[in-house]
Scaffold this active site. Structure first.
Site, PDB file in Angstrom:
ATOM      1  N   ASN A 127     -50.966 -12.409  43.761  1.00 36.75           N
ATOM      2  CA  ASN A 127     -51.388 -13.831  43.806  1.00 36.75           C
ATOM      3  C   ASN A 127     -52.484 -13.896  42.713  1.00 36.75           C
ATOM      4  OD1 ASN A 127     -52.075 -16.426  44.248  1.00 36.75           O
ATOM      5  ND2 ASN A 127     -52.275 -16.119  46.323  1.00 36.75           N
ATOM      6  N   ASN A 176     -52.358 -22.469  43.347  1.00 35.30           N
ATOM      7  CA  ASN A 176     -50.995 -22.893  43.298  1.00 35.30           C
ATOM      8  C   ASN A 176     -49.964 -22.500  44.588  1.00 35.30           C
ATOM      9  OD1 ASN A 176     -50.433 -20.298  42.838  1.00 35.30           O
ATOM     10  ND2 ASN A 176     -49.909 -20.544  40.724  1.00 35.30           N
ATOM     11  N   ASP A 190     -26.713 -13.269  40.078  1.00 36.64           N
ATOM     12  CA  ASP A 190     -26.570 -12.934  41.454  1.00 36.64           C
ATOM     13  C   ASP A 190     -25.176 -13.228  42.007  1.00 36.64           C
ATOM     14  OD1 ASP A 190     -27.964 -12.782  44.154  1.00 36.64           O
ATOM     15  OD2 ASP A 190     -27.157 -14.817  44.459  1.00 36.64           O
ATOM     16  N   GLU A 238     -24.436  -8.923  39.838  1.00 29.09           N
ATOM     17  CA  GLU A 238     -24.462  -8.223  41.194  1.00 29.09           C
ATOM     18  C   GLU A 238     -23.091  -7.772  41.762  1.00 29.09           C
ATOM     19  OE1 GLU A 238     -26.675  -8.691  45.651  1.00 29.09           O
ATOM     20  OE2 GLU A 238     -25.957 -10.470  44.479  1.00 29.09           O
TER      21      GLU A 238
END
Ligand code: CA
Length: 618
Positions: A140, A145, A332, A361
């Site tokens: 982070n 945000n 994906d 994938e």
């Protein structure tokens, strides 16, 4: 006020006109901009706006013409076919919308100069090792945000399935760490907007295909991340999802056409059975469910057979490659989308960028079923997918068996031998992406039963056998987690990635002695692998495993590397006479693991439960 300013203000206000046809308004033009000098001059804009169908678009710009305008059953869409000539100048192309002969609004469509010639762009390859990280869980870098107004899910780091606040800035802060580790390519799980009320952290329920999620950063932040990677010699792969979108995608309540998504009378889940696609004996029932069933109730299944959606998706890929300067794509759920479309998509991307790489994938247990999704006409069994790379799940399954099972005719180390023996099904197995785990699988160290010796043997194998290795973030510091407990357990925060974390594993002082040992082991191998041509592109010659040892060579020109995996709980002396075809001409070797010079190659003694990697010397 000049005309341009006036038009900009008009656009900023989202222009309205009241008429008998109803209020007319523009909400979106996608792609939002484009580039000149592309090989493909055709571009189809999707314009979304209230009653936009009632307008007539016009362009007056040298080298850019409207070829055709398509209207659909939804009055809030227009699809505009443009032809953009190579010689057109970069600049702002005013896309004018007319109603009853009157100009009622303009969209300033920007045409940019390309970053570089598409031929120069070189994708990831067997020379590379990929580092996969989940952006919400890595670091982070900007706590401001974590929560953004208008986004449906707030951050909650105590919830394993919630958003934890990781972002692009966090990745940028740790690029030197990633570079020092020795990986050369970064694959970040999807960064595009997932404005979903639940499970929005993983990124696979996209709600805007042209916008980075503001909780990760901006589109510009993403482009800057890629440049920062390139400055360190790191390539970047973008994770794309074309099988489905998020159920909160802006177009779901406003589909351009009914068949934009695959619709069922009642919610119907895919059967997740990838073999249905290559199976010559598949029933239509299974096939339809596999292709058109929804991945999840929150993930509507996109119908890539809709020609406008097909154009939209192809252009979206090209837009991101050009905008962010990408080196590759990871697609994906590759088998779940219509395969004829996917083949066209791959071709169109490769037509524009011949040297970029794409990995699909394909989560299948068997070699031949995996090979089906990757291939050229010379060796393929069915449709030519044109796909350069696939995820090598058979080798992933074999790695765990190799190190956790007893030796047998086909089990133990023979599992690796048998998978590699089936490379006949791949047109270029060097381009298979190989991995010991990923964001959907039990963590590697856990699957090695938290045994550091096994962990090292497996990594030594992965980084020296054929293929493009991929390492999941945290593997280098022995992160653990079982998939069957829930995905949150395999996607924990990288320690030290958040302000105030008690331990910072990005630095050696924050790592336990075991973590440090693992980190140094993997770092040594990765940095060595960077420069070793035999490992990148060398021929693999394997010998049948014997007595709990597995020996193979990688040879390329004068360079040769010998690898010995010893699974025995005792030291093992290996007589090398049977490897003479690979050892001939070499007198000595250098251990990559210890750095020691080995003066006598006629017999080699390998410590218990360990891997030896030897650079052979003439
Ligand atoms: Ca943040």
């Amino acid at each position: 006020m000049n005309l341009k300013k006036l038009l900009l203000i008009l656009f900023a206000m989202m222009f309205f006109i009241h008429s008998q046809a109803g209020d007319i308004k523009i909400n979106k033009v996608e792609p939002p901009c484009w580039w000149i000098g592309m090989k493909e001059g055709f571009l189809q804009l999707m314009v979304y706006g209230d009653n936009i169908t009632n307008t007539e678009p016009g362009i007056n710009y040298a080298g850019v013409t409207i070829e055709q305008v398509h209207r659909t059953s939804n009055p809030n869409y227009l699809f505009i076919d443009l032809n953009i000539e190579k010689e057109a100048a970069p600049g702002v192309v005013p896309l004018v919308f007319n109603y009853e002969g009157e100009n009622i609004g303009v969209y300033d469509f920007q045409l940019f100069k390309r970053r570089k010639d598409s031929e120069i762009r070189k994708g990831f390859s067997p020379e590379d090792v990929i580092y996969l990280l989940m952006p919400d869980r890595f670091s982070n870098g900007d706590i401001t945000n974590d929560d953004v107004n208008g986004m449906l899910q707030k951050s909650d780091r105590s919830d394993l399935n919630g958003r934890h606040g990781g972002d692009i800035r966090g990745i940028v802060y740790h690029l030197d760490y990633i570079h020092d580790l020795g990986v050369t390519t970064l694959w970040v799980n999807p960064l595009l907007e997932n404005n979903m009320p639940w499970f929005s952290y993983h990124g696979y329920a996209i709600t805007d295909f042209y916008k980075v999620d503001p909780r990760f950063g901006t589109n510009q932040d993403y482009a800057d991340l890629v440049q920062a990677c390139h400055q360190r010699g790191i390539k970047v792969i973008m994770d794309m999802v074309f099988n489905h979108c998020g159920s909160y995608h802006w177009w779901i309540n406003e589909l351009p056409e009914e068949n934009w998504i695959n619709q069922w009378p009642v919610f119907t889940r895919t059967n997740y059975r990838n073999p249905v696609i290559p199976d010559p004996h598949s029933s239509q029932y299974d096939f339809q469910k596999m292709q058109k069933g929804w991945f999840d109730i929150t993930m509507p299944d996109l119908n890539q057979h809709n020609p406008y959606l097909a154009n939209y998706l192809v252009q979206n890929s090209i837009w991101w490659i050009e905008y962010a300067d990408l080196d590759g794509i990871r697609m994906d759920t590759y088998p779940y989308a219509f395969q004829d479309f996917m083949a066209t998509w791959v071709q169109k991307v490769l037509d524009e960028y011949p040297n970029i790489n794409i990995v699909g994938e394909a989560w299948l247990q068997k070699e031949s079923l995996t090979g089906y999704f990757k291939g050229d006409p010379k060796s393929r069994l069915g449709l030519n997918t044109h796909l350069p790379s696939v995820t090598d799940f058979p080798l992933y399954f074999a790695l765990s068996k190799a190190l956790n099972e007893e030796e047998s005719w086909t089990g133990g180390l023979n599992s690796l031998y048998y998978v590699l023996a089936q490379d006949i099904v791949y047109h270029d197995p060097l381009y298979n992406v190989i991995f010991p785990d990923n964001h959907d699988l039990t963590r590697y160290y856990t699957s090695m039963q938290e045994d550091l010796d096994k962990y090292k043997i497996g990594l030594a194998f992965l980084l020296t056998t054929r293929g493009i290795p991929m390492i999941y973030y945290g593997t280098e510091i022995l992160m653990t987690g079982e998939e069957n407990k829930g995905h949150g357990f395999i996607r924990k925060d990288f320690p030290g990635g958040w302000p105030g974390d008690p331990l910072d594993a990005f630095v050696s002082t924050g790592r336990s002695p075991q973590q440090e040992e693992a980190y140094q082991y993997i770092k040594n191998l990765l940095n060595w692998r960077k420069e070793n041509k035999a490992i990148h592109n060398g021929k693999l010659i394997q010998f049948i495993p014997e007595n709990g040892t597995y020996v193979y060579f990688r040879t390329h020109g004068d360079e040769s590397v010998m690898v010995i995996l010893n699974k025995n709980i005792t030291e093992k002396t290996v007589e090398t006479a049977r490897f003479m075809e690979c050892l001939e001409g070499f007198s000595r070797g250098k251990s990559v693991i210890t750095g020691d010079v080995i003066q006598n190659l006629s017999s080699l003694t390998i410590p218990a439960m360990s891997a030896e990697i030897i650079e052979l010397i003439k």
